[in-house]
Design a protein around this motif. Structure first.
Motif, PDB file in Angstrom:
ATOM      1  N   ASP A 164       0.125  -9.584   6.614  1.00  0.00           N
ATOM      2  CA  ASP A 164       1.380 -10.378   6.060  1.00  0.00           C
ATOM      3  C   ASP A 164       1.113 -10.604   4.512  1.00  0.00           C
ATOM      4  N   THR A 165      -0.204 -10.706   4.220  1.00  0.00           N
ATOM      5  CA  THR A 165      -0.817 -11.113   2.894  1.00  0.00           C
ATOM      6  C   THR A 165      -0.671  -9.673   2.027  1.00  0.00           C
ATOM      7  N   LEU A 166      -0.370  -8.585   2.521  1.00  0.00           N
ATOM      8  CA  LEU A 166      -0.401  -7.272   1.651  1.00  0.00           C
ATOM      9  C   LEU A 166       1.015  -7.288   0.614  1.00  0.00           C
ATOM     10  N   GLN A 167       0.642  -6.954  -0.305  1.00  0.00           N
ATOM     11  CA  GLN A 167       2.002  -6.942  -1.364  1.00  0.00           C
ATOM     12  C   GLN A 167       2.307  -5.584  -2.114  1.00  0.00           C
ATOM     13  N   LEU A 168       3.317  -5.569  -2.445  1.00  0.00           N
ATOM     14  CA  LEU A 168       3.709  -4.384  -3.079  1.00  0.00           C
ATOM     15  C   LEU A 168       5.126  -4.604  -4.121  1.00  0.00           C
ATOM     16  N   ASP A 169       4.817  -4.462  -5.355  1.00  0.00           N
ATOM     17  CA  ASP A 169       6.020  -4.541  -6.190  1.00  0.00           C
ATOM     18  C   ASP A 169       6.637  -3.437  -6.747  1.00  0.00           C
ATOM     19  N   ALA A 170       7.838  -3.252  -6.775  1.00  0.00           N
ATOM     20  CA  ALA A 170       8.441  -2.056  -7.401  1.00  0.00           C
ATOM     21  C   ALA A 170       8.182  -1.872  -8.771  1.00  0.00           C
ATOM     22  N   ALA A 171       7.828  -2.975  -9.520  1.00  0.00           N
ATOM     23  CA  ALA A 171       7.481  -2.765 -10.910  1.00  0.00           C
ATOM     24  C   ALA A 171       6.115  -2.172 -10.941  1.00  0.00           C
ATOM     25  N   THR A 319       3.639   5.276  -4.580  1.00  0.00           N
ATOM     26  CA  THR A 319       3.883   4.133  -4.031  1.00  0.00           C
ATOM     27  C   THR A 319       2.495   3.471  -3.324  1.00  0.00           C
ATOM     28  N   TYR A 320       1.930   4.631  -2.662  1.00  0.00           N
ATOM     29  CA  TYR A 320       0.718   4.096  -2.180  1.00  0.00           C
ATOM     30  C   TYR A 320      -0.318   3.779  -3.055  1.00  0.00           C
ATOM     31  N   THR A 321      -0.415   4.463  -4.345  1.00  0.00           N
ATOM     32  CA  THR A 321      -1.276   4.265  -5.404  1.00  0.00           C
ATOM     33  C   THR A 321      -1.160   2.679  -5.836  1.00  0.00           C
ATOM     34  N   ALA A 322      -0.065   2.247  -6.143  1.00  0.00           N
ATOM     35  CA  ALA A 322       0.256   0.924  -6.419  1.00  0.00           C
ATOM     36  C   ALA A 322      -0.036  -0.055  -5.289  1.00  0.00           C
ATOM     37  N   PHE A 323       0.221   0.116  -4.111  1.00  0.00           N
ATOM     38  CA  PHE A 323      -0.314  -0.557  -2.906  1.00  0.00           C
ATOM     39  C   PHE A 323      -1.575  -0.921  -2.969  1.00  0.00           C
ATOM     40  N   LEU A 324      -2.592   0.369  -2.985  1.00  0.00           N
ATOM     41  CA  LEU A 324      -3.951   0.418  -3.000  1.00  0.00           C
ATOM     42  C   LEU A 324      -4.444  -0.272  -4.324  1.00  0.00           C
ATOM     43  N   GLU A 325      -4.020  -0.113  -5.441  1.00  0.00           N
ATOM     44  CA  GLU A 325      -4.587  -1.090  -6.590  1.00  0.00           C
ATOM     45  C   GLU A 325      -4.457  -2.331  -6.368  1.00  0.00           C
ATOM     46  N   ARG A 326      -3.271  -3.089  -5.614  1.00  0.00           N
ATOM     47  CA  ARG A 326      -3.024  -4.252  -5.432  1.00  0.00           C
ATOM     48  C   ARG A 326      -3.869  -4.766  -4.224  1.00  0.00           C
ATOM     49  N   ASN A 327      -4.080  -4.056  -3.069  1.00  0.00           N
ATOM     50  CA  ASN A 327      -4.449  -4.765  -2.213  1.00  0.00           C
ATOM     51  C   ASN A 327      -5.756  -4.298  -1.593  1.00  0.00           C
ATOM     52  N   ALA A 328      -6.639  -3.431  -2.282  1.00  0.00           N
ATOM     53  CA  ALA A 328      -7.878  -2.761  -1.775  1.00  0.00           C
ATOM     54  C   ALA A 328      -8.953  -3.769  -1.190  1.00  0.00           C
ATOM     55  N   LEU A 372      -9.027   0.362   6.838  1.00  0.00           N
ATOM     56  CA  LEU A 372      -7.682   0.376   6.663  1.00  0.00           C
ATOM     57  C   LEU A 372      -7.627   1.062   5.304  1.00  0.00           C
ATOM     58  N   LEU A 373      -8.372   0.666   4.330  1.00  0.00           N
ATOM     59  CA  LEU A 373      -8.457   1.098   2.842  1.00  0.00           C
ATOM     60  C   LEU A 373      -8.902   2.549   2.916  1.00  0.00           C
ATOM     61  N   ASP A 374      -9.499   2.821   3.828  1.00  0.00           N
ATOM     62  CA  ASP A 374      -9.886   4.717   3.837  1.00  0.00           C
ATOM     63  C   ASP A 374      -8.606   5.138   4.163  1.00  0.00           C
ATOM     64  N   VAL A 375      -7.850   4.621   5.381  1.00  0.00           N
ATOM     65  CA  VAL A 375      -6.670   4.974   5.861  1.00  0.00           C
ATOM     66  C   VAL A 375      -5.432   5.371   4.583  1.00  0.00           C
ATOM     67  N   PHE A 376      -5.415   4.292   3.965  1.00  0.00           N
ATOM     68  CA  PHE A 376      -4.375   4.464   2.979  1.00  0.00           C
ATOM     69  C   PHE A 376      -4.639   5.264   1.872  1.00  0.00           C
ATOM     70  N   ASN A 377      -6.175   5.529   1.425  1.00  0.00           N
ATOM     71  CA  ASN A 377      -6.694   6.302   0.610  1.00  0.00           C
ATOM     72  C   ASN A 377      -6.278   7.956   0.829  1.00  0.00           C
ATOM     73  N   ASN A 378      -6.546   7.856   2.368  1.00  0.00           N
ATOM     74  CA  ASN A 378      -6.200   9.318   3.128  1.00  0.00           C
ATOM     75  C   ASN A 378      -4.761   9.623   2.822  1.00  0.00           C
ATOM     76  N   ILE A 379      -3.695   8.570   3.115  1.00  0.00           N
ATOM     77  CA  ILE A 379      -2.636   9.055   3.213  1.00  0.00           C
ATOM     78  C   ILE A 379      -1.951   9.346   1.743  1.00  0.00           C
ATOM     79  N   ARG A 380      -2.516   8.558   0.791  1.00  0.00           N
ATOM     80  CA  ARG A 380      -2.226   9.040  -0.768  1.00  0.00           C
ATOM     81  C   ARG A 380      -2.591  10.312  -0.839  1.00  0.00           C
TER      82      ARG A 380
END
Ligand SMILES: [Fe+2]
Ligand SMILES: [Fe+2]
Length: 412
Positions: A164-171, A319-328, A372-380
């Motif tokens: 629930d603390t993971l963040q994603l901003d459209a900007a 979108t995955y790149t922005a998410f990874l940059e904020r939540n790595a 989970l960081l590896d998982v999101f890197n792989n998806i990106r």
């Protein structure tokens, strides 16, 4: 002296022939079934034991999903399936109005805020109506959502709270997109009739799923695989009609892409992206409409259908790149879901190399999957591979990429 002459002369074979090659024991990648109260483990191809995420937060957790109960079974007839699904979803729909989730983060976007307030009011109205109908004995009594066992609650709450603390901003996504376009020396070219549905899709996702990253990824992945179904359907049709039989390999690539997107979808489901009845209703019905739009695109212009999909895949990767940059740092503390370990670490990486047509001249990817960081890197990275394939399909270089796979180096 040659070996054959030595043997004829009765000479002993050279010493090196007697030496055996060192014994190599290769691990079998597989899940290690946990005892009651234990978290699942997964043994990778090298024999390393990876702890997997303890809980599965998905709506269909436990059965009816890949690698879970009923996996691989033949479905019932359509009427029975529809009836079962309606019964299941009807209870969920009633619960969504009477017991709404308490852990939702309110959006910040003004339109999303208005929609959030309006949907809350509508749900509360339906909740009162449901209660009245239940009291009048029109509807069956509604049980509250089931509570979890003590251990599940502890594990469940711990990871759920972190998710629930993971963040994603459209900007942030827009900033990544602009950075990519600037690095490429300009945006890709598309006609207006391709751009409009793409911008509509992005706008809906940004507004409705503001502050809900996992739900947004789940909806994105639900629709992301639909174009591949549409392309496969048309290629089948052309083959059956005898119009075009050269597309069989292309059909296999699109199936491999769809198989990859399906795993992305299941990863998002295991993280709880499909918990809300409303999200399931909207995404799954929109997917049907989207399928027919893409069928039309592919009939009229396969090149433009691929152009549209290149935009969608770029958007997914951004979108995955922005998410990874904020939540790595947070993602690095969470174990991977079991479905991700099955997909990235199995012995048989079924069709994993096939969708990566743009990298067929290099050694196949064998990515790490320990957090989970590896998982999101792989998806990106997977999404970026889809972009390359969509470009190759537009420029008709896909045939060369397919040919290149014949001389591909071995895995790293
Ligand atoms: Fe995806
Ligand atoms: Fe994709």
């Amino acid at each position: 002296m040659l070996a054959a002459q030595r043997l004829r002369a009765g000479a002993a074979p050279p010493r090196r022939c007697l030496r055996r090659a060192p014994l190599r024991v290769r691990a079998v990648a597989a899940p290690i079934v946990p005892q009651p109260g234990e978290c699942p483990l997964f043994q990778d191809r090298e024999g390393k034991i990876i702890p997997a995420m303890c809980a599965d937060y998905g709506f269909r957790s436990g059965s009816g999903r890949l690698y879970q109960e009923s996996y691989g079974e033949v479905p019932k007839d359509v009427w029975q399936l529809a009836k079962d699904n309606f019964r299941h979803e009807f209870v969920q729909m009633r619960r969504s109005t009477r017991y709404p989730p308490t852990d939702l983060v309110p959006p910040s976007n003004p339109i999303a805020k208005a929609l959030y307030a309006a949907s809350g009011a509508v749900a509360s109205g339906f909740g009162s109506l449901d209660k009245a109908l239940e009291e009048a004995k029109v509807l069956a009594p509604l049980e509250p959502p089931p509570t979890l066992s003590a251990l599940e609650t502890k594990e469940f709450k711990q990871i759920r709270a972190t998710l629930d603390t993971l963040q994603l901003d459209a900007a942030d996504v827009t900033a990544v997109e602009q950075r990519r376009i600037a690095a490429a020396g300009g945006d890709m070219q598309s006609p207006l009739w391709v751009k409009l549905p793409f911008y509509a899709l992005c706008w809906v996702l940004d507004v409705v799923y503001d502050k809900k990253p996992i739900e947004k990824f789940w909806v994105l992945e639900t629709v992301a695989r639909i174009p591949y179904f549409a392309y496969i359907s048309i290629l089948h049709l052309y083959e059956s009609l005898g119009f075009w039989r050269a597309g069989a390999e292309l059909r296999k690539i699109h199936f491999a892409e769809e198989w990859n997107e399906m795993h992305h979808l299941q990863i998002m489901e295991s993280l709880g992206g499909d918990r809300a009845w409303f999200d399931r209703f909207v995404a799954e019905h929109a997917a049907i409409l989207y399928y027919w739009v893409l069928i039309l695109f592919y009939l009229v212009s396969p090149k433009m259908a691929y152009n549209f999909m290149e935009r969608v895949e770029h958007h997914a990767a951004d979108t995955y790149t922005a998410f990874l940059e904020r939540n790595a740092s947070t993602l690095a503390t969470i174990p991977p879901p079991l479905v991700a370990l099955h997909y990235y670490y199995s012995d048989d990486l079924y069709l994993f190399d096939e969708f990566q047509t743009g990298s067929r001249h290099t050694a196949p990817r064998r990515p790490r999957c320990e957090t989970l960081l590896d998982v999101f890197n792989n998806i990106r990275d997977d999404e970026n591979e889809h972009v390359k394939t969509m470009i190759a399909c537009q420029e008709s270089t896909i045939a060369k990429d397919i040919a290149a796979s014949q001389q591909r180096p071995s895995p790293k």
